[in-house]
Design a protein around this motif. Structure first.
Motif, PDB file in Angstrom:
ATOM      1  N   LEU A  33      48.517  35.495  39.783  1.00 16.54           N
ATOM      2  CA  LEU A  33      48.146  37.007  39.475  1.00 16.54           C
ATOM      3  C   LEU A  33      48.831  37.682  38.063  1.00 16.54           C
ATOM      4  O   LEU A  33      48.234  38.305  37.325  1.00 16.54           O
ATOM      5  CB  LEU A  33      48.680  37.917  40.369  1.00 16.54           C
ATOM      6  N   LEU A  34      49.939  37.042  37.914  1.00 18.46           N
ATOM      7  CA  LEU A  34      50.789  37.440  36.677  1.00 18.46           C
ATOM      8  C   LEU A  34      50.113  37.034  35.425  1.00 18.46           C
ATOM      9  O   LEU A  34      50.395  37.714  34.223  1.00 18.46           O
ATOM     10  CB  LEU A  34      52.251  37.030  36.740  1.00 18.46           C
ATOM     11  N   GLU A  35      49.256  35.994  35.371  1.00 27.25           N
ATOM     12  CA  GLU A  35      48.457  35.618  34.199  1.00 27.25           C
ATOM     13  C   GLU A  35      47.413  36.260  33.838  1.00 27.25           C
ATOM     14  O   GLU A  35      46.601  36.180  33.031  1.00 27.25           O
ATOM     15  CB  GLU A  35      48.414  34.044  34.258  1.00 27.25           C
ATOM     16  N   MET A  36      46.988  37.241  34.912  1.00 26.40           N
ATOM     17  CA  MET A  36      45.678  38.036  34.629  1.00 26.40           C
ATOM     18  C   MET A  36      45.808  39.212  34.171  1.00 26.40           C
ATOM     19  O   MET A  36      46.737  39.963  34.402  1.00 26.40           O
ATOM     20  CB  MET A  36      45.136  38.183  36.255  1.00 26.40           C
ATOM     21  N   GLU A  37      44.674  39.639  33.347  1.00 28.68           N
ATOM     22  CA  GLU A  37      44.655  40.925  32.678  1.00 28.68           C
ATOM     23  C   GLU A  37      44.501  42.046  33.840  1.00 28.68           C
ATOM     24  O   GLU A  37      44.017  41.706  34.752  1.00 28.68           O
ATOM     25  CB  GLU A  37      43.617  41.139  31.740  1.00 28.68           C
ATOM     26  N   PRO A  38      45.004  43.277  33.525  1.00 24.34           N
ATOM     27  CA  PRO A  38      44.649  44.309  34.644  1.00 24.34           C
ATOM     28  C   PRO A  38      43.229  44.371  35.172  1.00 24.34           C
ATOM     29  O   PRO A  38      43.203  44.459  36.350  1.00 24.34           O
ATOM     30  CB  PRO A  38      45.111  45.608  33.789  1.00 24.34           C
ATOM     31  N   GLU A  39      42.357  44.250  34.201  1.00 23.08           N
ATOM     32  CA  GLU A  39      41.030  44.629  34.601  1.00 23.08           C
ATOM     33  C   GLU A  39      40.371  43.293  35.287  1.00 23.08           C
ATOM     34  O   GLU A  39      39.545  43.063  36.113  1.00 23.08           O
ATOM     35  CB  GLU A  39      39.966  44.772  33.549  1.00 23.08           C
ATOM     36  N   GLU A  40      41.155  42.000  35.038  1.00 26.74           N
ATOM     37  CA  GLU A  40      40.724  40.890  35.731  1.00 26.74           C
ATOM     38  C   GLU A  40      41.110  40.852  37.182  1.00 26.74           C
ATOM     39  O   GLU A  40      40.502  40.400  38.114  1.00 26.74           O
ATOM     40  CB  GLU A  40      41.368  39.534  35.083  1.00 26.74           C
ATOM     41  N   ARG A  41      42.320  41.552  37.280  1.00 23.83           N
ATOM     42  CA  ARG A  41      42.941  41.732  38.657  1.00 23.83           C
ATOM     43  C   ARG A  41      41.997  42.648  39.620  1.00 23.83           C
ATOM     44  O   ARG A  41      41.590  42.560  40.507  1.00 23.83           O
ATOM     45  CB  ARG A  41      44.022  42.423  38.606  1.00 23.83           C
ATOM     46  N   ALA A  42      41.467  43.876  38.836  1.00 26.10           N
ATOM     47  CA  ALA A  42      40.599  44.563  39.488  1.00 26.10           C
ATOM     48  C   ALA A  42      39.337  43.996  40.078  1.00 26.10           C
ATOM     49  O   ALA A  42      38.948  44.207  41.021  1.00 26.10           O
ATOM     50  CB  ALA A  42      40.262  45.944  38.484  1.00 26.10           C
ATOM     51  N   LEU A  43      38.709  43.216  38.957  1.00 24.48           N
ATOM     52  CA  LEU A  43      37.435  42.596  39.441  1.00 24.48           C
ATOM     53  C   LEU A  43      37.734  41.473  40.298  1.00 24.48           C
ATOM     54  O   LEU A  43      36.438  41.138  41.130  1.00 24.48           O
ATOM     55  CB  LEU A  43      36.750  41.853  37.653  1.00 24.48           C
ATOM     56  N   ALA A  44      38.815  41.055  40.402  1.00 27.20           N
ATOM     57  CA  ALA A  44      39.085  40.029  41.603  1.00 27.20           C
ATOM     58  C   ALA A  44      39.345  40.671  42.928  1.00 27.20           C
ATOM     59  O   ALA A  44      39.661  40.100  44.036  1.00 27.20           O
ATOM     60  CB  ALA A  44      40.323  39.050  41.122  1.00 27.20           C
ATOM     61  N   GLY A  45      39.270  42.094  42.881  1.00 28.41           N
ATOM     62  CA  GLY A  45      39.183  42.712  44.186  1.00 28.41           C
ATOM     63  C   GLY A  45      40.702  43.397  44.477  1.00 28.41           C
ATOM     64  O   GLY A  45      41.010  43.709  45.694  1.00 28.41           O
ATOM     65  N   LEU A  46      41.472  43.577  43.581  1.00 27.95           N
ATOM     66  CA  LEU A  46      42.539  44.173  43.751  1.00 27.95           C
ATOM     67  C   LEU A  46      42.718  45.629  43.205  1.00 27.95           C
ATOM     68  O   LEU A  46      42.292  45.899  42.006  1.00 27.95           O
ATOM     69  CB  LEU A  46      43.850  43.440  42.843  1.00 27.95           C
ATOM     70  N   PHE A  47      42.928  46.390  43.964  1.00 26.22           N
ATOM     71  CA  PHE A  47      42.714  47.832  43.774  1.00 26.22           C
ATOM     72  C   PHE A  47      44.040  48.591  44.059  1.00 26.22           C
ATOM     73  O   PHE A  47      44.866  48.312  45.074  1.00 26.22           O
ATOM     74  CB  PHE A  47      41.651  48.426  44.685  1.00 26.22           C
ATOM     75  N   MET A  48      44.403  49.532  43.112  1.00 24.67           N
ATOM     76  CA  MET A  48      45.556  50.541  43.358  1.00 24.67           C
ATOM     77  C   MET A  48      45.340  51.809  43.387  1.00 24.67           C
ATOM     78  O   MET A  48      44.530  52.159  42.458  1.00 24.67           O
ATOM     79  CB  MET A  48      46.699  50.051  42.165  1.00 24.67           C
ATOM     80  N   ALA A  49      45.573  52.593  44.503  1.00 30.18           N
ATOM     81  CA  ALA A  49      45.408  53.878  44.436  1.00 30.18           C
ATOM     82  C   ALA A  49      46.691  54.608  43.937  1.00 30.18           C
ATOM     83  O   ALA A  49      47.787  54.216  44.194  1.00 30.18           O
ATOM     84  CB  ALA A  49      45.042  54.757  45.901  1.00 30.18           C
ATOM     85  N   PHE A  50      46.514  55.318  42.731  1.00 36.02           N
ATOM     86  CA  PHE A  50      47.839  55.870  41.950  1.00 36.02           C
ATOM     87  C   PHE A  50      48.326  56.769  42.586  1.00 36.02           C
ATOM     88  O   PHE A  50      47.739  57.619  43.210  1.00 36.02           O
ATOM     89  CB  PHE A  50      47.096  56.175  40.514  1.00 36.02           C
ATOM     90  N   GLN A  51      49.930  56.798  42.281  1.00 39.15           N
ATOM     91  CA  GLN A  51      50.666  57.807  43.018  1.00 39.15           C
ATOM     92  C   GLN A  51      50.204  59.250  42.238  1.00 39.15           C
ATOM     93  O   GLN A  51      50.048  60.171  42.623  1.00 39.15           O
ATOM     94  CB  GLN A  51      52.121  57.487  42.678  1.00 39.15           C
ATOM     95  N   TYR A  52      49.968  58.941  40.823  1.00 43.10           N
ATOM     96  CA  TYR A  52      49.559  60.054  39.913  1.00 43.10           C
ATOM     97  C   TYR A  52      48.404  59.744  39.350  1.00 43.10           C
ATOM     98  O   TYR A  52      48.284  59.076  38.084  1.00 43.10           O
ATOM     99  CB  TYR A  52      50.636  60.311  38.850  1.00 43.10           C
ATOM    100  N   PRO A  53      47.128  60.098  40.075  1.00 45.06           N
ATOM    101  CA  PRO A  53      45.992  59.809  39.389  1.00 45.06           C
ATOM    102  C   PRO A  53      45.672  60.278  38.099  1.00 45.06           C
ATOM    103  O   PRO A  53      46.117  61.619  37.813  1.00 45.06           O
ATOM    104  CB  PRO A  53      44.848  60.276  40.349  1.00 45.06           C
ATOM    105  N   VAL A  54      45.017  59.586  37.042  1.00 42.82           N
ATOM    106  CA  VAL A  54      44.957  60.040  35.632  1.00 42.82           C
ATOM    107  C   VAL A  54      43.840  60.973  35.464  1.00 42.82           C
ATOM    108  O   VAL A  54      42.522  60.621  35.948  1.00 42.82           O
ATOM    109  CB  VAL A  54      45.040  58.679  34.821  1.00 42.82           C
ATOM    110  N   GLU A  55      43.979  61.799  34.787  1.00 41.69           N
ATOM    111  CA  GLU A  55      43.051  62.882  34.442  1.00 41.69           C
ATOM    112  C   GLU A  55      41.866  62.433  33.382  1.00 41.69           C
ATOM    113  O   GLU A  55      42.734  61.880  32.064  1.00 41.69           O
ATOM    114  CB  GLU A  55      43.401  64.261  33.893  1.00 41.69           C
TER     115      GLU A  55
END
Lengths: 251, 479
Positions: free
Chosen positions: A67-89
């Motif tokens: 996982l650590l080798e993957m870009e944030p968007e690659e992680r997302a596309l691989a099905g990893l989702f984070m619900a943000f503590q502070y969702p960004v506007e």
């Protein structure tokens, strides 16, 4: 699904996570609890790939990949989702557009055709029900001008659209009143399936009354000091974090 | 920007940067009365127009280049430039069938097909290549409605009395250095005349293309909407990639009579220079509209993404009572681009209203300035203005500046001014990436959200193009 081994990470030279070990299998719900500053949110951010945090030691394997080798968007596309503590506007961008762009990015990565706005509207009608929202919310701007509770609900709507394999909920309960908390929890519960998993990060036991975990881990000073079943959350609530901190020190 | 997620962009080539290999009729470089006479004779112009040009030139000789704008560039040698270049194969007033296939191909490549069967529906196009108009589509269809849409040169021949009446009536040849230069050497441009009571049935559009090297483009556009008439006009522009800077000094004059409406939109995408700031077009343009009649309305909408330097202030003279002037602008600078742009709203008539919404986006080493004047003259009872200037910064090397000037000479004026500056955040980009978007898509999404308020004023057909352009311009916006 997720296997964290001896994970050390920090920011600006300060170590925050000091050797985390955690395995999450498909179909499981894990709760991570801990006092402020224990490293809960750092863990979520490291999993999502935030560049402000540096991993100094250890490995994270997700679905057999590093996982650590993957870009944030690659992680997302691989099905990893984070619900943000502070969702960004994101002012000026409608929820409908944002959701569609995200959804189409996912489809594209799977070699599927992108959906047009009309077809997407059909799809999203279903998803809105999971968070008990009307279609009005789609024309609102992404988190801009939303209340704290609405922002959190919006995170769960995004989750419903993207149908992640592993969702990390970072203090999704903070800032929610009890009614909103129930809606959000209900929405999350509706998405539980044998082939996905949840990592629920929270300071309070309250959320866990509604999203019932299979395992509870207590994080103190960058380490998991105690793990147990859902009853551990109740014990914590009754006795406070000092109890585990002492227990952790003794063990 | 602190993080490196923006660094991962790879520059994409300017896709409009090709050169059309075509034989051109090019006059020698330099500027003199003889050159002006030569241009005028090539265009077979009437004597009065030549006199007007010469007067402008003599005035220009006594002027000095303005340097008050917040832009920097090496001195321009006006005697080293070519003032007229035209593809040899263009026949004056020729029909579309006679247009050189190479030219048709060029415009097709630019996404502006001119051939009968392929043309854009609902949009009439005047295609200007270097110094001349090569084709105008839907001319006959428009003529049936009484609308005249043709090249400026053709208008001089076919409608001399109208041209003579309005030429220089909004931007006099003595107005400023670049306007005077344009008046002396202008070669072609578009002419639009909407007679009394006619609503133009389709979008009118001019596509400007600079092709020849070392050549300046000096076009002149004149749009007249008579009583109760209305028109929506759009211009687009591109140029090949060249290491030398090229000057584009245009003049646009709009005249709206009683109850008339003119909507003028620009999508400006001149070559902006390479990643080191070499080359690119100097876009020094004077655009002004006059709401001459009561209840008239002029709206300027501009999306400025190209050019090495932009110096332009589309303005409105609100002369008629109850007239309305509007200016909606998105200006983007990246790499070493510089833009100094804004508007002037001159309130003369009673109950005149103006709205200014300016969105500046700065990235790379770009510098973006908003410069605007709101002037209310003593007799303009009940004038109102609303101004909003927002700036967005991407990275730490770029700049955003705001120079608002306000001159109110009437106590009954109401004015509102809002300004904001924000930085595109790593957190916004990370948020989008966590939802599966690439950095490029994230920036494009965030910036388009910022500019949306202005895009809604563009004709539908071009709003999408403008959005895409914004994304492309910001590629390689390294923090």
């Amino acid at each position: 699904m997720l296997e964290i081994t001896n994970l050390h990470a920090g920011a600006e030279g300060v170590e925050i996570l000091k050797g985390i070990n955690l395995t999450v299998n498909a179909g499981e719900v894990h709760a991570i609890m801990g006092p402020n500053g224990s490293g809960k949110s750092t863990l979520a951010q490291v999993l999502a790939g935030r560049e402000d945090y540096q991993v100094t030691e250890g490995t994270v394997r997700y679905e057999g990949k590093d996982l650590l080798e993957m870009e944030p968007e690659e992680r997302a596309l691989a099905g990893l989702f984070m619900a943000f503590q502070y969702p960004v506007e994101i002012p000026g961008v409608t929820n409908a557009y944002f959701l569609r762009v995200a959804y189409n990015a996912l489809r594209k990565s799977r070699g599927l055709e992108e959906v047009d706005p009309l077809d997407f509207m059909d799809l999203i009608d279903e998803k809105l029900k999971t968070v008990e929202w009307s279609a009005d919310i789609l024309e609102r701007q992404v988190n801009a001008g939303m209340s704290g509770g609405e922002k959190k609900r919006n995170e769960i709507l995004q989750m419903a659209v993207l149908e992640p394999k592993l969702a990390v909920l970072d203090e999704t309960d903070s800032g929610l009143d009890i009614d909103a908390l129930k809606i959000v929890a209900q929405g999350v519960n509706n998405m539980r399936r044998p082939d996905n998993a949840l990592l629920v990060i929270t300071h309070y036991q309250r959320l866990l009354n509604y999203i019932v975990p299979d395992y509870v881990h207590v994080l103190v000073d960058g380490r998991i000091v105690k793990s147990g079943g859902k009853e551990l959350a109740l014990e914590l609530e009754a006795q406070g974090y000092e109890w585990v901190q002492e227990a952790g020190a003794a063990s | 920007m602190s993080g490196s997620s923006i660094d991962e962009f790879v520059d994409r080539e300017y896709q409009w940067g090709f050169v059309t290999d075509i034989e051109s009729d090019v006059i020698p470089p330099g500027l003199s009365e003889d050159i002006i006479r030569l241009i005028s004779s090539k265009k077979d112009e009437p004597e009065w127009l030549l006199e007007w040009r010469l007067k402008a030139y003599r005035g220009w000789l006594k002027m000095t280049e303005p340097h008050w704008a917040h832009v920097h560039y090496d001195p321009i040698d006006y005697n080293d430039m070519i003032y007229y270049a035209a593809p040899k194969t263009v026949k004056p007033l020729g029909s579309l069938d006679e247009v050189d296939p190479k030219l048709l191909e060029t415009y097709e490549k630019l996404g502006i097909p001119l051939a009968e069967q392929k043309r854009l529906t609902g949009v009439a196009v005047d295609a200007i290549f270097d110094s001349v108009s090569v084709a105008t589509t839907y001319k006959e269809t428009l003529a049936k409605e009484g609308v005249t849409f043709c090249s400026f040169s053709e208008a001089v021949k076919e409608h001399p009395e109208i041209v003579r009446k309005y030429l220089g009536s909004v931007v006099p040849h003595s107005d400023n250095f670049f306007a005077a230069l344009n008046a002396a050497v202008f070669s072609d441009g578009s002419f639009v005349f909407i007679p009394k009571g006619v609503r133009c049935p389709m979008e009118l559009s001019t596509y400007f293309r600079i092709n020849a090297a070392n050549t300046g483009q000096f076009e002149r556009t004149l749009i007249i909407a008579e009583e109760g008439a209305s028109v929506s006009y759009l211009e687009g522009c591109t140029a090949p990639m060249r290491d030398e800077n090229q000057l584009h000094a245009a003049v646009v004059e709009l005249i709206a009579l009683d109850d008339a409406t003119i909507k003028y939109s620009t999508v400006q995408n001149w070559y902006s220079g390479d990643e080191n700031g070499v080359g690119g077009v100097y876009n020094f343009v004077t655009k002004r509209g006059k709401c001459a009649g009561v209840n008239s309305r002029i709206t300027w909408t501009q999306v400025e993404t190209g050019s090495a330097i932009t110096w332009k202030y589309p303005s409105v003279i609100l002369q008629g009572d109850n007239s309305v002037g509007e200016f909606y602008s998105v200006a983007v600078v990246n790499r070493y681009q510089q833009a100094d742009t804004g508007t002037k709203m001159i309130h003369i008539g009673k109950n005149t209203r103006s709205t200014i919404i300016s969105k500046g986006i700065s990235a790379g080493h770009g510098n973006n300035s908003y410069r605007g004047l709101v002037k209310v003259l003593p007799k303009a009872e009940g004038a109102r203005n609303y101004t909003q200037c927002d700036s967005m910064l991407i990275g730490n090397e770029c700049g955003a500046h705001t120079f608002p000037y306000i001159d109110i000479q009437n106590d009954t004026t109401s004015m509102e001014h809002e300004a904001s500056t924000r930085k595109i955040g790593e957190d916004q980009i990370f948020y989008c990436k966590q939802r599966g978007m690439t950095t490029e898509d994230a920036i494009s999404l965030i910036v388009n959200g910022f500019a949306k308020e202005v895009f809604q004023y563009l004709p539908m057909e071009f709003a999408v193009e403008a959005q895409n352009l914004l994304g492309i311009t910001l590629e390689g916006s390294v923090g």
